[in-house]
Enzyme design. Structure first.
Site, PDB file in Angstrom:
ATOM      1  N   HIS A   1      22.134  68.158  51.502  1.00 59.15           N
ATOM      2  CA  HIS A   1      21.406  69.306  52.076  1.00 59.15           C
ATOM      3  C   HIS A   1      21.106  70.365  51.010  1.00 59.15           C
ATOM      4  O   HIS A   1      20.961  71.532  51.325  1.00 59.15           O
ATOM      5  CB  HIS A   1      22.179  69.966  53.218  1.00 59.15           C
ATOM      6  CG  HIS A   1      22.780  69.000  54.192  1.00 59.15           C
ATOM      7  ND1 HIS A   1      22.139  68.615  55.349  1.00 59.15           N
ATOM      8  CD2 HIS A   1      23.956  68.302  54.163  1.00 59.15           C
ATOM      9  CE1 HIS A   1      22.901  67.744  56.005  1.00 59.15           C
ATOM     10  NE2 HIS A   1      24.011  67.528  55.294  1.00 59.15           N
TER      11      HIS A   1
ATOM     12  N   SER B   1       3.025  81.575  31.130  1.00 66.42           N
ATOM     13  CA  SER B   1       2.177  82.289  32.069  1.00 66.42           C
ATOM     14  C   SER B   1       1.260  83.196  31.277  1.00 66.42           C
ATOM     15  O   SER B   1       1.644  83.733  30.241  1.00 66.42           O
ATOM     16  CB  SER B   1       3.051  83.126  33.005  1.00 66.42           C
ATOM     17  OG  SER B   1       2.289  84.183  33.540  1.00 66.42           O
TER      18      SER B   1
ATOM     19  N   LYS C   1       7.950  83.592  31.287  1.00 64.54           N
ATOM     20  CA  LYS C   1       7.923  82.387  32.111  1.00 64.54           C
ATOM     21  C   LYS C   1       7.660  81.106  31.339  1.00 64.54           C
ATOM     22  O   LYS C   1       6.956  81.077  30.341  1.00 64.54           O
ATOM     23  CB  LYS C   1       6.844  82.523  33.204  1.00 64.54           C
ATOM     24  CG  LYS C   1       7.258  83.514  34.251  1.00 64.54           C
ATOM     25  CD  LYS C   1       6.438  83.361  35.496  1.00 64.54           C
ATOM     26  CE  LYS C   1       6.912  82.187  36.305  1.00 64.54           C
ATOM     27  NZ  LYS C   1       6.120  82.016  37.529  1.00 64.54           N
TER      28      LYS C   1
ATOM     29  N   GLU D   1       5.131  69.544  38.430  1.00 68.04           N
ATOM     30  CA  GLU D   1       4.411  69.916  39.656  1.00 68.04           C
ATOM     31  C   GLU D   1       3.210  69.002  39.882  1.00 68.04           C
ATOM     32  O   GLU D   1       2.921  68.595  41.012  1.00 68.04           O
ATOM     33  CB  GLU D   1       3.959  71.374  39.568  1.00 68.04           C
ATOM     34  CG  GLU D   1       5.120  72.341  39.576  1.00 68.04           C
ATOM     35  CD  GLU D   1       4.691  73.765  39.220  1.00 68.04           C
ATOM     36  OE1 GLU D   1       4.891  74.655  40.030  1.00 68.04           O
ATOM     37  OE2 GLU D   1       4.138  73.972  38.123  1.00 68.04           O
TER      38      GLU D   1
END
Ligand code: ARG
Length: 467
Positions: free
Chosen positions: A166, A287, A293, A300
């Site tokens: 979980h 970024s 970042k 992705e």
């Protein structure tokens, strides 16, 4: 209407502005597949050479004509490969484009190539050859990905990390063990690939339009010339069947699902909050506005490719589901789905292999997280069963109280004092501390397939012998 111009104009209005010459142009556009099936030129030429050679061997065409055909086809092959070939949409598809060019090159002999075959068995052959080769490429690519995981697993057979259920800390495992879970997944994908290659290893050529042919062809000869185990056994099924494409897409969808789960873990692991891994610059981006970042774009995109691949599977299943036997033109829509899925899968596997090889494992962060969240609570319960003779349900209850006490004291289980533990259950001794560390927990899981480093090393060796 007397005025020819206004007639053109009115059909333009009817058929839509893009189709300057009315219904013919629409038909050409919907009918043509050359835009995508030109990818099959190599398979088409190989198939035609095998077919012509067989026809001559069987005395159906002359050796002289066969030689001309083979020579012409080889010329066309080099024209296409050097970019000189002009594909024409008016000639619909790759089969007619090549045949028309052959006629220009060698004259009437070209017309004999299509004896005892149809575009129906021709396209079934070309596409099957292509899918088979793509599966062979997929098998290799998966082997590379598995090898990358085996190396990381070996390197990190002792690196502890939290195991999750979980996505909540469950029990400590090793990073090597976690890597080996992916080896199992991609290993199953690879065995599905191998099975599919076996399933489709039958040659369609010679089924002709659907009924076979009266010419004395030798389908075993063409099958073996083209590297198939043998010919297909039912000519109607042969020209109706796209199971090989559906199998490819199903396998691709399952593999993409695995890749997507891995991608998701990489995204999670590389967040500053988890910080289990650092992606290499090669597989991340910065970024444009937030200098701190580092984004896991490649992961992705792998995750997103799964959507395309699953879409292709559903698209082709839907195309095929209502088709009466045998060939229908609907089946022309098979290729783009397979080509697109194949390209996406190849890219996704390559990107993942690179990421797995390149990423930095932050063992300190993994270890710190492994010990948090009372991850050794099961070890305490197991110890109470083993050493103090408690039934597991009672041990579970006692452990729950120990966790509550640790929570109250804001410390880990291993940081509770012996007195603390004995206040919960008098039969606890100092030996319990041997199992409360994450290393001890991991080392104790020696069941077959368990997380103990030696067990993981055994599984690595098993896979190395098969990779
Ligand atoms: N371009 C067609 C396809 O991909 C080739 C087969 C055409 N056969 C026919 N009977 N029209 O399916």
């Amino acid at each position: 209407m007397a005025d020819g111009n206004s007639e053109t104009k009115s059909s333009n209005q009817m058929w839509g502005g893009r189709f300057a010459s009315g219904p013919d142009a629409i038909m050409e556009e919907i009918n043509a597949s050359i835009g995508f099936d030109k990818k099959l030129y190599g398979q088409d030429i190989r198939g035609s050479i095998a077919h012509a050679t067989m026809l001559a061997h069987q005395g159906i065409i002359s050796t002289d004509d066969k030689d001309k055909i083979v020579h012409g086809l080889n010329t066309i092959l080099s024209e296409i490969e050097s970019g000189q070939f002009e594909f024409s949409r008016r000639l619909e598809d790759i089969h007619m484009n090549i045949e028309a060019r052959l006629a220009t090159l060698i004259g009437p002999a070209a017309g004999r190539l299509h004896t005892a075959r149809s575009r129906n068995d021709q396209v079934a052959l070309d596409f099957r050859l292509w899918v088979k080769e793509e599966l062979q490429r997929t098998e290799k690519a998966l082997t590379g990905l598995i090898a990358a995981f085996l190396d990381r697993a070996e390197e990190h057979a002792e690196t502890v990390m939290p195991g999750f259920t979980h996505l909540q800390t469950a029990q400590p495992v090793t990073f090597g063990h976690h890597c080996m879970a992916y080896v199992e997944m991609f290993g199953r994908d690879r065995s599905r690939v191998r099975h599919a290659i076996e399933h489709m290893d039958e040659s369609p050529i010679g089924a002709a339009a659907l009924a076979g042919t009266g010419f004395p062809i030798d389908r075993h000869m063409t099958a073996s010339a083209l590297g198939f185990a043998g010919p297909t056994r039912n000519s109607i099924d042969t020209v109706s069947d796209r199971d090989f494409a559906l199998e490819f897409l199903s396998i691709a969808a399952i593999a993409a699902t695995h890749l997507s789960r891995l991608a998701e873990e990489i995204v999670i692991w590389s967040t500053p909050q988890f910080g289990f891994i650092r992606l290499s610059d090669a597989f991340s981006t910065g970024s444009s506005i937030m200098p701190q970042k580092k984004n896991p774009d490649a992961a992705e995109l792998v995750r997103a490719k799964t959507g395309r691949i699953n879409g292709s599977l559903i698209a082709l299943l839907t195309v095929m589901k209502g088709l009466p036997l045998a060939y229908s033109k609907d089946m022309q829509e098979d290729k783009e789905q397979v080509f697109d899925a194949a390209e996406s899968l190849e890219l996704a596997v390559a990107a993942m292999t690179g990421m797995v090889r390149d990423m930095t494992i932050r063992a300190d962060r993994m270890k710190a997280a492994a010990g948090s969240g009372y991850s050794t609570a099961t070890d305490l319960a197991d110890w109470l069963v083993r050493e103090a003779g408690l039934p597991f349900r009672d041990a579970h209850h006692v452990t729950g109280r120990a966790v509550a006490l640790a929570e109250q004291k804001a410390c880990d289980l291993a940081d509770l004092s012996l007195e603390d533990l004995q206040s919960i259950h008098p039969s606890i001794t100092a030996k319990v501390f041997d199992v409360l560390t994450v290393e001890a927990s991991v080392a104790s899981r020696t069941s077959f397939g368990g997380t103990a480093p030696n067990e993981v090393r055994k599984q690595i060796a098993w896979w190395r012998a098969r990779n």
